[in-house]
Enzyme design. Structure first.
Site, PDB file in Angstrom:
ATOM      1  N   PRO A 214       0.800  -1.235   0.000  1.00  0.00           N
ATOM      2  CA  PRO A 214       0.000   0.000   0.000  1.00  0.00           C
ATOM      3  C   PRO A 214       0.831   1.283   0.000  1.00  0.00           C
ATOM      4  O   PRO A 214       0.287   2.357  -0.218  1.00  0.00           O
ATOM      5  CB  PRO A 214      -0.811  -0.112   1.293  1.00  0.00           C
ATOM      6  CG  PRO A 214      -0.019  -1.011   2.174  1.00  0.00           C
ATOM      7  CD  PRO A 214       0.694  -1.967   1.263  1.00  0.00           C
ATOM      8  N   PHE A 215       2.147   1.188   0.244  1.00  0.00           N
ATOM      9  CA  PHE A 215       2.963   2.395   0.351  1.00  0.00           C
ATOM     10  C   PHE A 215       4.209   2.312  -0.530  1.00  0.00           C
ATOM     11  O   PHE A 215       5.318   2.594  -0.100  1.00  0.00           O
ATOM     12  CB  PHE A 215       3.350   2.645   1.818  1.00  0.00           C
ATOM     13  CG  PHE A 215       2.162   2.727   2.728  1.00  0.00           C
ATOM     14  CD1 PHE A 215       1.313   3.816   2.689  1.00  0.00           C
ATOM     15  CD2 PHE A 215       1.872   1.691   3.606  1.00  0.00           C
ATOM     16  CE1 PHE A 215       0.197   3.894   3.517  1.00  0.00           C
ATOM     17  CE2 PHE A 215       0.766   1.756   4.431  1.00  0.00           C
ATOM     18  CZ  PHE A 215      -0.081   2.859   4.388  1.00  0.00           C
ATOM     19  N   GLU A 232       4.249  -0.575   5.351  1.00  0.00           N
ATOM     20  CA  GLU A 232       4.014   0.055   6.655  1.00  0.00           C
ATOM     21  C   GLU A 232       3.833   1.562   6.562  1.00  0.00           C
ATOM     22  O   GLU A 232       4.622   2.261   5.937  1.00  0.00           O
ATOM     23  CB  GLU A 232       5.176  -0.256   7.610  1.00  0.00           C
ATOM     24  CG  GLU A 232       4.976   0.313   9.015  1.00  0.00           C
ATOM     25  CD  GLU A 232       6.021  -0.146  10.011  1.00  0.00           C
ATOM     26  OE1 GLU A 232       5.945   0.260  11.176  1.00  0.00           O
ATOM     27  OE2 GLU A 232       6.924  -0.915   9.624  1.00  0.00           O
ATOM     28  N   LYS A 248       4.784  -5.089  13.604  1.00  0.00           N
ATOM     29  CA  LYS A 248       5.687  -5.957  14.362  1.00  0.00           C
ATOM     30  C   LYS A 248       5.087  -7.351  14.331  1.00  0.00           C
ATOM     31  O   LYS A 248       4.011  -7.579  14.879  1.00  0.00           O
ATOM     32  CB  LYS A 248       5.850  -5.478  15.817  1.00  0.00           C
ATOM     33  CG  LYS A 248       6.949  -4.450  15.968  1.00  0.00           C
ATOM     34  CD  LYS A 248       8.313  -5.094  15.920  1.00  0.00           C
ATOM     35  CE  LYS A 248       9.415  -4.145  15.506  1.00  0.00           C
ATOM     36  NZ  LYS A 248       9.607  -4.083  14.057  1.00  0.00           N
TER      37      LYS A 248
END
Length: 428
Positions: A214-215, A232, A248
């Protein structure tokens, strides 16, 4: 001021590749792709910004104050990155390790030309003095042929820390934990290739296609490149809402659906993975509380499992409401570097991992993102990313894992190799 024009596009996937290809003529480029990943917080499918009108490049000294002045004076779109070594501006820490990539510690630019794609709608925003170029540029983009990867590049990737040395270093981290110096540390190691020329766009397109995070980021500043398949989010601001989504916990994907579901369920219930996630959640809650309305910090999702093409990840979502007495940059400064890439407590951990790691992290475990004209922002965490200096012909990527008292060194090493898989596939 900017001129804004709306275009309807028939093939959003094709226009993405055409935009990225057309952009290669410029010295400064950032291409952000959400890959249509289902997420609650998202502003667009992709954005391309090119050609700096103004820019800010600096080392870590007073970097956040310089960024604050730049952001408040421009009140426009700004795109760029925060490197991990901005920690030295926030705390009394430093790094003595070698830096082979030679990126500036902070770089942001105000683009002349911005393209925002959402669904079948492409919004084009040009600064007024160059808005007469919109029609010509758009026609050129539509006629741009998407690249075909015919280049076979030989990239010999080396490992900075050997397996044997890695295991010894993890034991040293655990010794610090058992002595009570720290609770958790994100320990990282570098993979690199020297005297290597790569085609950055081709490598990014391949990395993005096999990861679909997504990034995702393709970033260029002259000879410096960031090719990121990050899953993230570091921090997002939307009005007074602040969102942090630390990762995490990692487990492997399998082609067999039963095995894959077992891997996902095992991650969800793993006490070690949950413990490391919850420790970082507490750290992020405390960081956000520094600039939040009293009582507004909330954990809206705890240890939820999200699946990506390469791995399953455990992600927690923490939100807060920004207290109006604080500036936009204050939120970044008070939470940087992100807890998921340090450990807890931050200062002790940063000193310990700097002693054990053998290169400066630089942009790795920093953040890439943007500010909007109204002061909102969104930044990823620079992980699962290839960094490249085309002048020195140095290629690098790093991976790490969270070390806790429950860590088994051999398993941590295996997790690092799992995270390295996509980058190795793209480079090898």
């Amino acid at each position: 001021m900017r001129t804004s024009i709306i275009k309807n596009v028939e093939n959003p996937l094709q226009i993405k590749q055409q935009l990225a290809t057309w952009a290669q003529q410029f010295r400064e480029i950032i291409f952000l792709d959400s890959n249509s990943y289902p997420q609650e917080y998202s502003s667009f499918d992709c954005v391309l910004a090119v050609d700096a009108f103004t820019s800010l490049k600096t080392d870590y000294y007073n970097a956040f104050d310089d960024l604050k002045q730049y952001q408040e004076s421009t009140k426009d779109w700004l795109f760029g990155y925060l490197s991990y070594d901005l920690k030295n501006d926030v705390e009394k820490v430093s790094s003595k390790n070698n830096d082979f990539l030679d990126f500036p510690d902070l770089f942001f630019f105000q683009p002349k030309k911005v393209f925002i794609l959402k669904g079948n709608t492409l919004e084009i925003q040009y600064l007024n003095f160059c808005d007469d170029e919109i029609d010509y540029d758009y026609a050129t983009i539509l006629s741009t042929e998407c690249p075909i990867n015919t280049i076979v590049e030989t990239v010999h990737v080396k490992q900075r820390i050997s397996r044997e040395n890695y295991l010894k270093k993890v034991i040293k981290v655990k010794d610090h934990i058992h002595r009570g110096d720290i609770y958790e540390a994100n320990f990282c190691m570098e993979f690199f290739s020297e005297n290597t020329a790569i085609d950055p766009l081709q490598k990014f397109l391949k990395l993005n296609s096999i990861s679909k995070p997504p990034f995702a980021v393709y970033f260029k500043n002259h000879q410096h490149y960031i090719l990121s398949a990050s899953p993230e989010r570091y921090l997002r601001k939307e009005g007074e809402l602040i969102v942090s989504q630390p990762i995490k916990g990692t487990s492997k994907r399998f082609l067999d659906t039963t095995e894959d579901e077992e891997s996902k369920n095992k991650l969800a219930s793993d006490p070690k993975e949950r413990a490391e996630n919850i420790m970082i959640t507490d750290l992020v809650r405390n960081d956000l509380a520094r600039t939040a309305h009293k009582g507004s910090v909330q954990v809206t999702e705890l240890c939820k499992i999200y699946s990506f093409l390469q791995v399953h990840q455990m992600i927690t979502t923490i939100t807060s409401k920004l207290d109006s007495q604080y500036a936009v940059i204050d939120v970044l400064k008070s939470t940087f570097p992100m807890g998921s890439m340090t450990g807890a407590p931050k200062i002790s951990v940063m000193n310990i991992i700097d002693e054990l790691e053998e290169t400066k992290r630089g942009v790795y475990s920093g953040a890439v993102g943007y500010f909007t004209p109204n002061g909102d922002f969104d930044f990823n965490v620079v992980i699962r990313s290839i960094l490249y200096n085309s002048a020195s012909k140095y290629v690098s990527f790093s991976v790490g894992s969270a070390i806790t008292s429950l860590s088994v060194p051999e398993k941590e090493y295996e997790e690092c190799l799992l995270k390295a898989h996509a980058m190795l596939e793209v480079l090898s």
